[in-house]
Design a protein around this motif. Structure first.
Motif, short mmCIF file in Angstrom:
data_model
loop_
_atom_site.label_atom_id
_atom_site.label_comp_id
_atom_site.label_asym_id
_atom_site.label_seq_id
_atom_site.Cartn_x
_atom_site.Cartn_y
_atom_site.Cartn_z
N ASP A 11 8.57 -0.12 7.11
CA ASP A 11 8.14 1.23 6.74
C ASP A 11 9.33 2.15 6.98
O ASP A 11 10.11 1.94 7.91
N ASP B 27 0.87 -1.17 0.00
CA ASP B 27 0.00 0.00 0.00
C ASP B 27 0.91 1.23 0.00
O ASP B 27 1.10 1.88 1.02
N SER C 123 0.74 1.95 9.70
CA SER C 123 0.39 1.70 11.11
C SER C 123 0.30 0.21 11.44
O SER C 123 -0.10 -0.15 12.54
N THR D 29 -1.50 -2.40 9.84
CA THR D 29 -2.78 -3.12 9.69
C THR D 29 -2.56 -4.56 9.22
O THR D 29 -3.11 -5.50 9.79
N TYR E 240 -3.28 7.24 12.25
CA TYR E 240 -2.40 7.28 11.07
C TYR E 240 -3.27 7.59 9.86
O TYR E 240 -4.23 6.86 9.56
N LYS F 144 -5.60 1.58 6.72
CA LYS F 144 -6.66 0.84 6.04
C LYS F 144 -7.44 0.01 7.07
O LYS F 144 -6.89 -0.37 8.10
C1 LIG Z 1 -0.54 4.42 2.35
S1 LIG Z 1 0.57 4.30 3.65
C2 LIG Z 1 0.35 2.66 4.27
C3 LIG Z 1 -0.79 2.58 5.25
C4 LIG Z 1 -0.98 1.20 5.84
N1 LIG Z 1 -1.48 0.26 4.88
C5 LIG Z 1 -1.87 1.23 7.06
O1 LIG Z 1 -2.91 0.55 7.09
O2 LIG Z 1 -1.57 1.97 7.99
C6 LIG Z 1 2.09 4.24 2.79
C7 LIG Z 1 3.29 4.03 3.68
O3 LIG Z 1 4.45 3.86 2.88
C8 LIG Z 1 5.54 4.31 3.64
N2 LIG Z 1 6.71 4.51 2.76
C9 LIG Z 1 6.93 5.49 1.87
N3 LIG Z 1 8.11 5.30 1.27
C10 LIG Z 1 8.65 4.16 1.76
C11 LIG Z 1 9.84 3.43 1.53
N4 LIG Z 1 10.74 3.85 0.64
N5 LIG Z 1 10.05 2.31 2.25
C12 LIG Z 1 9.16 1.88 3.16
N6 LIG Z 1 8.00 2.53 3.41
C13 LIG Z 1 7.73 3.64 2.72
C14 LIG Z 1 5.03 5.58 4.30
O4 LIG Z 1 5.81 5.94 5.42
C15 LIG Z 1 3.60 5.17 4.63
O5 LIG Z 1 3.51 4.71 5.95
#
Ligand SMILES: C[S@@+](CC[C@H](N)C(=O)[O-])C[C@H]1O[C@@H](n2cnc3c(N)ncnc32)[C@H](O)[C@@H]1O
Length: 454
Positions: free
Chosen positions: A326, A46, A308, A310, A278, A282
């Protein structure tokens, strides 16, 4: 591994267990490759959606709602730059997938075409199985325009991937409309046709005698079948004396789920049990569907944009092994908190890849068998608690790894506990190790000196 182990959670002597890593998933997936290549059964990703926004995490600390930066979702250079950024990350993550594993990539309509082309290249078009539309909101402020109300989930899996069929509950409105009848005992049913196309003979309907089917049609059952239906009370008579079949609601089961998911509610602020604050969290129900459908108990589930956490808490609850990553410390902290609050049963370790910001040394003392956290060196009494996400105590350090016996987590009130539970067992001669986790990701460790004797 070249990463720093922050904490190992689980009983003594247990294996390292599941893994949550703070770091860029490109590096993390590459580092995991030698050990995990071809072993991940389910990959749920995600990533940032190229939304052009910054996202926050809202937490309650010391009675006040604080907003903290979670992650940046900006790609100057547009979708071309986004594609460039995603390509190696998808490739590295997909390199861990088992040959019969499944990938679900969550995105939205802004970049789904880009990601689908990328995945077609990486995994092969023949592995493309579905483009799922998940309705994540019912209304959109963009009146007068076709506002986006759904996210897209791209599903890729080989034909050898075995899926558990997914069924959803029936729409209550359709149930009300179609299951209109009830037996005297209250059992609900709808009436269905007892005939099919093509002529056929008359059949006997008990006391109602011999009945011809309507012109050009035939009764769907032979005489034996009809006798059985009559004996079981499964024939319904219309006011015009036409026999129809009773189809009971309690036997109907759920509806096989297609690629349009309307039945999973988005997370709202009042979903207090699971909401972490957060921004892009999701709903667990969404991950329950995915993890339940495309992995088996004991299988390995990985999420390299875990936010977060999930996916991790759902995988844990459903008895799967998991790997999470993350890049943001706010995300990893939210995920750790959630796993610890959720009463995780399996051991797990939290690691970090890369530099962490500094954190002033904690002031901790042991008094009457309890650890008191008194503050952070050089930080005023009035503000140090706000800099701390959580802290933990290892009563009797057993080697290099920090293996907390007790965690100080903020509860619903958002207050940081500053006094530990009493030391277990005879506290004589204890010199507990105390680790404090700063909200910006820094970690500082001290020995709590003092008296262990109550
Ligand atoms: C859409 S959110 C994910 C939300 C998650 N599915 C939840 O239910 O909380 C996208 C996540 O990707 C992470 N992210 C962005 N770039 C990243 C990277 N290069 N490596 C790891 N995580 C990354 C962000 O910090 C963010 O938490």
């Amino acid at each position: 591994m070249p990463w720093e182990l922050l904490d190992r959670n689980g009983p003594d002597g247990c294996p390292r267990g599941n893994l949550l890593v703070e770091g860029d998933n490109l590096d993390v997936a590459r580092l995991l490759h030698p050990e995990h290549a071809g072993k991940v059964d389910l990959l749920y990703l995600d990533p940032p959606f190229a939304s052009g926004q910054d996202y926050l995490v809202a937490t309650l600390r010391e009675g006040r709602r604080r907003l903290q930066h979670a992650y940046r979702d900006r790609f100057p250079g547009g979708l071309a730059r986004y594609r460039e950024w995603m390509a190696p990350r998808l490739e590295a993550a997909c390199g861990l997938l088992a040959p019969d594993g499944a990938l679900y990539l969550h995105c939205d309509t802004r970049a789904c075409h880009v990601l689908r082309c990328l995945l077609d290249e990486i995994l092969g078009e023949r592995r493309f199985r579905a483009q799922i539309a998940w309705r994540r909101t019912t209304s959109h402020p963009d009146a007068g325009f076709y506002g986006a109300v759904h996210d897209v989930i791209l599903f890729y899996a080989d034909r050898s991937h075995s899926m558990r069929p997914v069924r959803s509950e029936r729409d209550p409105e359709l149930v009300r409309r179609y299951y209109r009848y009830r037996d005297p005992d209250g059992r609900r049913f709808m009436s269905d046709n007892l005939t099919g196309a093509g002529p056929g003979p008359a059949r006997s309907f008990g006391q109602r005698g011999l009945l011809e089917p309507p012109h050009g049609r035939h009764w769907l059952h032979d005489q034996e079948g009809l006798d059985r239906l009559l004996a079981e009370g499964r024939v319904f008579w219309t006011r015009n004396g036409v026999p129809r079949l009773k189809k009971y609601l309690d036997e109907a089961g759920g509806i096989p789920v297609g690629d349009l998911w309307l039945d999973i509610q988005p997370l709202r602020s009042w979903h207090r049990r699971e909401a972490t604050g957060y921004a892009t969290q999701k709903p667990e129900a969404l991950l329950e569907r995915i993890v339940g459908a495309s992995s088996k108990p004991g299988g390995l589930v990985a999420d390299f944009f875990c936010g977060s956490g999930t996916t991790l808490v759902v995988a844990e609850r459903l008895g799967r092994r998991w790997l999470g990553c993350d890049v943001g410390s706010a995300a990893v902290q939210a995920a750790r908190r959630r796993l610890l609050h959720g009463g995780v049963r399996s051991p797990f370790s939290v690691c970090r890849l890369g530099q962490a910001p500094g954190l002033p040394a904690p002031r901790a003392r042991l008094q009457e068998g309890r650890v008191h956290l008194d503050g952070l060196e050089g930080v005023p009494e009035a503000s140090w608690r706000e800099l701390v996400d959580c802290w933990a105590v290892e009563w009797a350090p057993r080697g290099e790894d920090f293996r907390p016996d007790w965690w100080a987590l903020r509860g619903e009130s958002g207050l940081l506990p500053v006094l530990s539970v009493p030391a277990p067992g005879p506290p004589e001669g204890l010199c507990p190790r105390v680790r404090v986790y700063g909200i910006e990701g820094g970690v500082a460790t001290v020995r709590a000196l003092g008296t262990g004797t109550p």
